[in-house]
Design a protein around this motif. Sequence first.
Motif, PDB file in Angstrom:
ATOM      1  N   VAL A  15       0.842  -1.203   0.000  1.00 32.77           N
ATOM      2  CA  VAL A  15       0.000   0.000   0.000  1.00 32.77           C
ATOM      3  C   VAL A  15       0.877   1.252   0.000  1.00 32.77           C
ATOM      4  O   VAL A  15       0.621   2.216  -0.732  1.00 32.77           O
ATOM      5  CB  VAL A  15      -0.960  -0.013   1.201  1.00 32.77           C
ATOM      6  CG1 VAL A  15      -1.615   1.354   1.392  1.00 32.77           C
ATOM      7  CG2 VAL A  15      -2.033  -1.082   1.010  1.00 32.77           C
ATOM      8  N   ASP A  16       1.917   1.232   0.811  1.00 34.26           N
ATOM      9  CA  ASP A  16       2.825   2.391   0.853  1.00 34.26           C
ATOM     10  C   ASP A  16       3.532   2.593  -0.486  1.00 34.26           C
ATOM     11  O   ASP A  16       3.783   3.723  -0.912  1.00 34.26           O
ATOM     12  CB  ASP A  16       3.859   2.209   1.963  1.00 34.26           C
ATOM     13  CG  ASP A  16       3.252   2.340   3.360  1.00 34.26           C
ATOM     14  OD1 ASP A  16       2.118   2.855   3.458  1.00 34.26           O
ATOM     15  OD2 ASP A  16       3.903   1.920   4.333  1.00 34.26           O
ATOM     16  N   GLY A  19       0.042   2.737  -3.317  1.00 30.47           N
ATOM     17  CA  GLY A  19      -1.292   3.199  -2.943  1.00 30.47           C
ATOM     18  C   GLY A  19      -1.807   4.394  -3.710  1.00 30.47           C
ATOM     19  O   GLY A  19      -3.019   4.583  -3.836  1.00 30.47           O
ATOM     20  N   THR A  20      -0.925   5.217  -4.248  1.00 27.03           N
ATOM     21  CA  THR A  20      -1.372   6.379  -5.031  1.00 27.03           C
ATOM     22  C   THR A  20      -1.200   6.154  -6.528  1.00 27.03           C
ATOM     23  O   THR A  20      -1.491   7.057  -7.323  1.00 27.03           O
ATOM     24  CB  THR A  20      -0.581   7.639  -4.631  1.00 27.03           C
ATOM     25  OG1 THR A  20       0.811   7.419  -4.876  1.00 27.03           O
ATOM     26  CG2 THR A  20      -0.819   7.968  -3.161  1.00 27.03           C
ATOM     27  N   SER A  21      -0.742   4.942  -6.911  1.00 28.91           N
ATOM     28  CA  SER A  21      -0.479   4.712  -8.337  1.00 28.91           C
ATOM     29  C   SER A  21      -0.654   3.245  -8.711  1.00 28.91           C
ATOM     30  O   SER A  21       0.190   2.673  -9.407  1.00 28.91           O
ATOM     31  CB  SER A  21       0.942   5.166  -8.692  1.00 28.91           C
ATOM     32  OG  SER A  21       1.895   4.479  -7.883  1.00 28.91           O
ATOM     33  N   TRP A  22      -1.734   2.642  -8.248  1.00 30.56           N
ATOM     34  CA  TRP A  22      -1.940   1.230  -8.554  1.00 30.56           C
ATOM     35  C   TRP A  22      -2.001   0.984 -10.060  1.00 30.56           C
ATOM     36  O   TRP A  22      -1.606  -0.078 -10.545  1.00 30.56           O
ATOM     37  CB  TRP A  22      -3.220   0.721  -7.888  1.00 30.56           C
ATOM     38  CG  TRP A  22      -3.084   0.448  -6.428  1.00 30.56           C
ATOM     39  CD1 TRP A  22      -3.636   1.141  -5.402  1.00 30.56           C
ATOM     40  CD2 TRP A  22      -2.333  -0.621  -5.841  1.00 30.56           C
ATOM     41  NE1 TRP A  22      -3.275   0.585  -4.193  1.00 30.56           N
ATOM     42  CE2 TRP A  22      -2.477  -0.497  -4.441  1.00 30.56           C
ATOM     43  CE3 TRP A  22      -1.550  -1.654  -6.343  1.00 30.56           C
ATOM     44  CZ2 TRP A  22      -1.877  -1.383  -3.549  1.00 30.56           C
ATOM     45  CZ3 TRP A  22      -0.951  -2.539  -5.465  1.00 30.56           C
ATOM     46  CH2 TRP A  22      -1.112  -2.394  -4.076  1.00 30.56           C
ATOM     47  N   GLN A  23      -2.490   1.965 -10.808  1.00 30.94           N
ATOM     48  CA  GLN A  23      -2.600   1.770 -12.254  1.00 30.94           C
ATOM     49  C   GLN A  23      -1.231   1.591 -12.910  1.00 30.94           C
ATOM     50  O   GLN A  23      -1.126   1.042 -14.016  1.00 30.94           O
ATOM     51  CB  GLN A  23      -3.351   2.943 -12.911  1.00 30.94           C
ATOM     52  CG  GLN A  23      -2.593   4.259 -12.939  1.00 30.94           C
ATOM     53  CD  GLN A  23      -2.727   5.046 -11.643  1.00 30.94           C
ATOM     54  OE1 GLN A  23      -3.234   4.551 -10.632  1.00 30.94           O
ATOM     55  NE2 GLN A  23      -2.298   6.305 -11.679  1.00 30.94           N
ATOM     56  N   CYS A  25       1.305  -0.010 -11.289  1.00 31.26           N
ATOM     57  CA  CYS A  25       1.998  -1.081 -10.566  1.00 31.26           C
ATOM     58  C   CYS A  25       2.397  -2.203 -11.530  1.00 31.26           C
ATOM     59  O   CYS A  25       1.555  -2.744 -12.254  1.00 31.26           O
ATOM     60  CB  CYS A  25       1.097  -1.632  -9.466  1.00 31.26           C
ATOM     61  SG  CYS A  25       1.818  -3.029  -8.567  1.00 31.26           S
ATOM     62  N   SER A  60      -9.611   0.889   3.573  1.00 29.71           N
ATOM     63  CA  SER A  60      -9.003   1.973   2.808  1.00 29.71           C
ATOM     64  C   SER A  60      -8.583   1.500   1.419  1.00 29.71           C
ATOM     65  O   SER A  60      -8.786   2.186   0.409  1.00 29.71           O
ATOM     66  CB  SER A  60      -7.790   2.525   3.565  1.00 29.71           C
ATOM     67  OG  SER A  60      -7.133   3.517   2.806  1.00 29.71           O
ATOM     68  N   ASP A  64     -11.547   2.549  -2.219  1.00 28.60           N
ATOM     69  CA  ASP A  64     -11.103   3.251  -3.420  1.00 28.60           C
ATOM     70  C   ASP A  64     -10.987   2.210  -4.534  1.00 28.60           C
ATOM     71  O   ASP A  64     -10.353   1.171  -4.351  1.00 28.60           O
ATOM     72  CB  ASP A  64      -9.746   3.897  -3.162  1.00 28.60           C
ATOM     73  CG  ASP A  64      -9.258   4.724  -4.337  1.00 28.60           C
ATOM     74  OD1 ASP A  64      -9.321   4.224  -5.479  1.00 28.60           O
ATOM     75  OD2 ASP A  64      -8.804   5.858  -4.116  1.00 28.60           O
ATOM     76  N   SER A  66      -9.237   2.009  -7.195  1.00 29.92           N
ATOM     77  CA  SER A  66      -8.042   1.969  -8.033  1.00 29.92           C
ATOM     78  C   SER A  66      -7.297   0.639  -7.944  1.00 29.92           C
ATOM     79  O   SER A  66      -6.818   0.117  -8.959  1.00 29.92           O
ATOM     80  CB  SER A  66      -7.114   3.133  -7.692  1.00 29.92           C
ATOM     81  OG  SER A  66      -6.734   3.099  -6.336  1.00 29.92           O
ATOM     82  N   TYR A  67      -7.183   0.054  -6.741  1.00 29.54           N
ATOM     83  CA  TYR A  67      -6.503  -1.236  -6.621  1.00 29.54           C
ATOM     84  C   TYR A  67      -7.273  -2.312  -7.372  1.00 29.54           C
ATOM     85  O   TYR A  67      -6.700  -3.089  -8.157  1.00 29.54           O
ATOM     86  CB  TYR A  67      -6.329  -1.627  -5.151  1.00 29.54           C
ATOM     87  CG  TYR A  67      -5.884  -3.062  -4.961  1.00 29.54           C
ATOM     88  CD1 TYR A  67      -4.575  -3.441  -5.215  1.00 29.54           C
ATOM     89  CD2 TYR A  67      -6.779  -4.033  -4.523  1.00 29.54           C
ATOM     90  CE1 TYR A  67      -4.158  -4.751  -5.054  1.00 29.54           C
ATOM     91  CE2 TYR A  67      -6.378  -5.352  -4.349  1.00 29.54           C
ATOM     92  CZ  TYR A  67      -5.069  -5.714  -4.616  1.00 29.54           C
ATOM     93  OH  TYR A  67      -4.663  -7.027  -4.454  1.00 29.54           O
TER      94      TYR A  67
END
Length: 434
Positions: A15-16, A19-23, A25, A60, A64, A66-67
């Motif tokens: 997540v760390d 978490g702000t850029s799963w797309q 990953c 969390s 969202d 995104s994940y």
Amino acid sequence: MNPFQSNLDLARRYVDAFGTSWQDCDDGYALANTASHGVRAVEEARTDAERSRAAGLVASLLSDPSYGLAKAARLGTEEMLLDYVAAHAALDRAAPEHREALVRGLASAVAARAAATDEHLPDVLHSVLGYHGRAGRLNEAVLVHLTDAATVGEYVADPRKLMLTTLGFAHGNATRLRRLGDEAGVRKARDILERAVSSTERLGADLAGDASVDGLLSSICYDLAYVHYLYGETAAADGLFRRSAEAADRAGNATGAYISRLVALRMNLFAGTVGAARFRADVEEARTYFAERAEGPHARRWAMNVHQYLIDLAVETGDAALAGAELEALEEDEWLARLGRDDLLRIARARVAFTRGDHERAAALYGEHLAGELTGDPSGKEELARDLLHYGRALAALGRAAEARRAWAQGLRCPDHTANGPWKHRIERELSAP
């Protein structure tokens, strides 16, 4: 090793990192397992404080979309849905305050996925949540959002696709309602399906030859046919199953056509209007198709179902060898294991024991399966009278005539809107026999 801490640490690490850029990953393990590690941390927590930390992380992550969207794009929509099933079950027990956020996250992920791909998301959603042993409440909750055109319309801009998608979710909700077993739900399902058929036909008139419209019409006609089957309205069901198969053929959906024809075939086997030889030939043909060529979200379930259908035939004809061979296949079936459907294995074992003439084992297995159904009002479980018929026959073969007659009497009390008609007629013959 502390299983709570190790799973929480792994989930937190990914997540760390993403978490702000799963797309973006590119870590396959992270996409496949971050939610699973979080859920296991919830399940392994030993204190309220640990449980709260793990539940907060899972909520969390999945509230969202995104994940889930990144996972679906890389590993498939079904894998995304299974994460939500596991998380909802864990949070339902450990942190129910997070359930609604999870449901909204799933609704957003499904609607966004519907907008971004050619997958018919209502069908994929139903193939997982509609049949998973732990997903009933999640399915009901998410369909509240997905049957709202305004909610789906936040993601799906194309008017044609929006109508097809929302009609599909309405169809999925109708299927959920009819499978609950209470008559009010079945009647409401029929109303929804009849309106959906009319809406889809109007859409088809505007978009003649559109395979997506024919595919949706096939699915809706199938479920409306099934409602007629539940009420014992065989002729009406036959006509709608035929319409469903023909629409599937027009759409190029061989899997849907096979499914509609197989269910009609089974209905007619039990009604006595299809013989055993034709039934077996058609199901064997379908077995080959589902094993080698079938595509779509329901293909794996139907690769399993053909084994159940052949057990149905074995019970009807007393073919113990066929019953045993098909049970062996079911015991190894990946779909049953993946969706937690031990209940289907248990009743298959009872039916095979009965067919083999092992009445003591059959009576024990049926008795376990029917616990809670032998006194009071019978439930709305489909074909419940069938299991009570064979349970009674096993008891009678053991010389337990009074218990057999009680089971049969209970079978006659089963509802008339859950496909009990053929079995009630057979029970009446058992009770009138000298």
